[in-house]
Design an enzyme around this catalytic site. Structure first.
Site, PDB file in Angstrom:
ATOM      1  CG  ASP A 101      -2.836  12.053  -0.742  1.00 23.82           C
ATOM      2  OD1 ASP A 101      -3.303  11.722   0.361  1.00 23.82           O
ATOM      3  OD2 ASP A 101      -3.536  12.400  -1.719  1.00 23.82           O
ATOM      4  NE  ARG A 161      -0.640  -0.390   4.964  1.00 23.75           N
ATOM      5  CZ  ARG A 161      -0.508   0.577   5.860  1.00 23.75           C
ATOM      6  NH1 ARG A 161      -1.016   1.769   5.607  1.00 23.75           N
ATOM      7  NH2 ARG A 161       0.092   0.360   7.010  1.00 23.75           N
ATOM      8  N   GLY A 162       0.216   2.397  -0.102  1.00 18.79           N
ATOM      9  CA  GLY A 162       0.911   3.681   0.022  1.00 18.79           C
ATOM     10  C   GLY A 162       2.039   3.863  -0.974  1.00 18.79           C
ATOM     11  CE  LYS A 188      11.061   7.299   7.858  1.00 16.93           C
ATOM     12  NZ  LYS A 188      11.384   6.267   6.850  1.00 16.93           N
ATOM     13  N   GLY A 208       8.272  15.740   2.686  1.00 14.69           N
ATOM     14  CA  GLY A 208       7.457  16.234   3.800  1.00 14.69           C
ATOM     15  C   GLY A 208       6.273  15.301   3.945  1.00 14.69           C
ATOM     16  CE1 TYR A 238       8.253   7.944  10.170  1.00 15.37           C
ATOM     17  CE2 TYR A 238       8.352  10.342  10.080  1.00 15.37           C
ATOM     18  CZ  TYR A 238       8.308   9.121   9.436  1.00 15.37           C
ATOM     19  OH  TYR A 238       8.318   9.073   8.054  1.00 15.37           O
ATOM     20  CG  ASP A 284       7.822  -8.018  10.464  1.00 12.51           C
ATOM     21  OD1 ASP A 284       8.688  -7.119  10.550  1.00 12.51           O
ATOM     22  OD2 ASP A 284       6.897  -8.127  11.288  1.00 12.51           O
ATOM     23  CG  ASN A 308       8.022   2.223   0.908  1.00 13.82           C
ATOM     24  OD1 ASN A 308       7.818   3.436   0.828  1.00 13.82           O
ATOM     25  ND2 ASN A 308       7.052   1.368   1.249  1.00 13.82           N
TER      26      ASN A 308
HETATM   27  N1  LIG Z   1       3.317   9.546   4.279  1.00 12.19           N
HETATM   28  C1  LIG Z   1       4.172  10.504   4.571  1.00 12.19           C
HETATM   29  O1  LIG Z   1       3.784  11.665   4.823  1.00 12.19           O
HETATM   30  C2  LIG Z   1       5.655  10.230   4.558  1.00 12.19           C
HETATM   31  C3  LIG Z   1       6.532  11.311   4.514  1.00 12.19           C
HETATM   32  C4  LIG Z   1       7.911  11.090   4.459  1.00 12.19           C
HETATM   33  C5  LIG Z   1       8.386   9.795   4.461  1.00 12.19           C
HETATM   34  N2  LIG Z   1       7.515   8.742   4.513  1.00 12.19           N
HETATM   35  C6  LIG Z   1       8.070   7.394   4.525  1.00 12.19           C
HETATM   36  O2  LIG Z   1       7.608   6.708   3.380  1.00 12.19           O
HETATM   37  C7  LIG Z   1       7.610   5.305   3.626  1.00 12.19           C
HETATM   38  C8  LIG Z   1       6.292   4.717   3.205  1.00 12.19           C
HETATM   39  O3  LIG Z   1       5.276   5.253   4.024  1.00 12.19           O
HETATM   40  P1  LIG Z   1       3.759   5.435   3.543  1.00 12.19           P
HETATM   41  O4  LIG Z   1       3.497   6.864   3.512  1.00 12.19           O
HETATM   42  O5  LIG Z   1       3.486   4.602   2.350  1.00 12.19           O
HETATM   43  O6  LIG Z   1       3.053   4.827   4.841  1.00 12.19           O
HETATM   44  P2  LIG Z   1       1.917   3.748   5.017  1.00 12.19           P
HETATM   45  O7  LIG Z   1       0.834   4.013   4.040  1.00 12.19           O
HETATM   46  O8  LIG Z   1       1.593   3.760   6.473  1.00 12.19           O
HETATM   47  O9  LIG Z   1       2.642   2.373   4.628  1.00 12.19           O
HETATM   48  C9  LIG Z   1       3.667   1.859   5.445  1.00 12.19           C
HETATM   49  C10 LIG Z   1       4.151   0.569   4.819  1.00 12.19           C
HETATM   50  O10 LIG Z   1       5.213   0.040   5.630  1.00 12.19           O
HETATM   51  C11 LIG Z   1       4.887  -1.312   5.923  1.00 12.19           C
HETATM   52  N3  LIG Z   1       5.478  -1.785   7.179  1.00 12.19           N
HETATM   53  C12 LIG Z   1       5.348  -1.262   8.414  1.00 12.19           C
HETATM   54  N4  LIG Z   1       6.025  -2.020   9.308  1.00 12.19           N
HETATM   55  C13 LIG Z   1       6.596  -3.028   8.602  1.00 12.19           C
HETATM   56  C14 LIG Z   1       7.435  -4.125   8.937  1.00 12.19           C
HETATM   57  N5  LIG Z   1       7.810  -4.376  10.220  1.00 12.19           N
HETATM   58  N6  LIG Z   1       7.848  -4.965   7.952  1.00 12.19           N
HETATM   59  C15 LIG Z   1       7.474  -4.753   6.673  1.00 12.19           C
HETATM   60  N7  LIG Z   1       6.665  -3.747   6.276  1.00 12.19           N
HETATM   61  C16 LIG Z   1       6.248  -2.894   7.243  1.00 12.19           C
HETATM   62  C17 LIG Z   1       3.381  -1.336   5.983  1.00 12.19           C
HETATM   63  O11 LIG Z   1       2.913  -2.669   5.915  1.00 12.19           O
HETATM   64  P3  LIG Z   1       1.436  -3.099   6.502  1.00 12.19           P
HETATM   65  O12 LIG Z   1       0.460  -2.797   5.401  1.00 12.19           O
HETATM   66  O13 LIG Z   1       1.614  -4.555   6.783  1.00 12.19           O
HETATM   67  O14 LIG Z   1       1.196  -2.267   7.732  1.00 12.19           O
HETATM   68  C18 LIG Z   1       3.057  -0.491   4.757  1.00 12.19           C
HETATM   69  O15 LIG Z   1       3.229  -1.253   3.587  1.00 12.19           O
HETATM   70  C19 LIG Z   1       7.950   5.144   5.112  1.00 12.19           C
HETATM   71  O16 LIG Z   1       9.313   4.830   5.269  1.00 12.19           O
HETATM   72  C20 LIG Z   1       7.666   6.526   5.687  1.00 12.19           C
HETATM   73  O17 LIG Z   1       8.421   6.771   6.859  1.00 12.19           O
HETATM   74  C21 LIG Z   1       6.164   8.935   4.550  1.00 12.19           C
END
Ligand SMILES: NC(=O)c1ccc[n+]([C@@H]2O[C@H](COP(=O)([O-])OP(=O)(O)OC[C@H]3O[C@@H](n4cnc5c(N)ncnc54)[C@H](OP(=O)(O)O)[C@@H]3O)[C@@H](O)[C@H]2O)c1
Length: 246
Positions: free
Chosen positions: A177, A15-16, A147, A174, A143, A54, A77
């Site tokens: 979505d 996802r995401g 990071k 930052g 967090y 995981d 990711n």
């Molecule tokens: N969204 C933002 O605003 C933002 C901004 C800057 C950076 N980021 C970074 O972008 C990356 C992706 O985030 P996102 O926005 O796509 O968030 P998200 O929608 O919450 O997705 C997080 C993903 O990480 C997976 N995950 C969490 N714990 C895990 C584990 N122990 N082993 C394997 N997979 C795991 C989740 O799997 P499940 O589906 O199983 O939970 C999901 O696929 C992250 O590193 C985040 O820190 C996000």
């Protein structure tokens, strides 16, 4: 390095942003895209091969590195954000989980796949960081610490793997979505744009990607962070004056 013909593995691909990374790799004609997720059944993107993973499970990480021994591009990711403060949190649980996934999980993946990438001629690692790798956000303090640790490991891994010719790319954003920022009412970049910029950087050999205005302006302010970054945040979030005791 060219994405076309590469063999990529994306963590958190269900996802995401992870899903967007996987889709972009397929559209750029990667030869194979492994979509790693805790629930592989949730990896439904066409052209993506699901892999159960995981990243906090060292035995599973090692097994996936053996099973996916053709990987030339690792996209770290997967991440977790608990929006937890340092002092106000009820326990250390959130801070520990964020370190466990974002720092130790990513480190574990880099260690497991370093020999795989070396065997393939060097390849590349993309680490998905954050603008909070540069500063402590009052929205998600622990967090931010995880990071920042992940940025530190990214810089270190880049130096260590330079001898084997592995490109290590740090990607900052930052708000994106996705579910992680669903509760935030602020401008957000699309996951597609982040994925495109990240893989453009891989192809260009760039080591850092500042994907949005927030990342660019925070990085540009770092040499004066105690004037430009923290005082306005302290005022806005805590209503407190700048500095310590009067
Ligand atoms: N969204 C933002 O605003 C933002 C901004 C800057 C950076 N980021 C970074 O972008 C990356 C992706 O985030 P996102 O926005 O796509 O968030 P998200 O929608 O919450 O997705 C997080 C993903 O990480 C997976 N995950 C969490 N714990 C895990 C584990 N122990 N082993 C394997 N997979 C795991 C989740 O799997 P499940 O589906 O199983 O939970 C999901 O696929 C992250 O590193 C985040 O820190 C996000």
């Amino acid at each position: 390095m060219k994405i076309a013909g590469s063999v990529a593995l994306v963590t958190g691909a269900d996802r995401g942003l992870g899903r967007a990374f996987a889709r972009e790799l397929v559209s750029r004609n990667a030869a194979r895209v492994y979509g790693a997720a805790r629930d592989p059944a949730a990896v439904t993107e066409p052209g993506v091969t699901p892999v159960a993973l995981d990243i906090t499970d060292p035995e599973r990480v090692a097994r996936v590195a053996r099973e996916c021994a053709d990987v030339t591009l690792l996209v770290n990711n997967a991440g977790v954000m608990k929006a937890s403060p340092f002092i106000g949190a009820p326990s250390l649980d959130a801070a520990r989980l964020e370190m466990e996934v974002n720092y130790f999980g990513t480190l574990s993946m880099c260690r497991a796949f370093a020999p795989v990438l070396a065997a393939g001629g060097g390849g590349a690692i993309v680490n998905m960081l954050s603008v909070t790798s540069f500063f402590t956000s009052p929205l998600d303090p622990s967090y931010s610490a995880s990071k920042a640790a992940e940025l530190s490991l990214t810089n270190g891994v880049r130096m260590e793997l330079s001898r084997q010719g592995t490109l290590v790319v740090a990607v900052h954003a930052g708000f994106i979505d996705t579910d992680m920022a669903a509760g935030i009412d602020a401008p957000k970049i699309s996951p597609e744009s982040v994925a495109q910029q990240a893989f453009d950087a891989v192809e260009a050999g760039d080591i850092e990607v500042l994907t949005d205005e927030r990342s660019k302006s925070i990085k540009a302010s770092l040499s004066r962070d105690h004037e430009l970054i923290y005082p306005p945040l302290q005022q806005a979030f805590f209503g407190a004056p700048v500095g310590g005791s009067a």
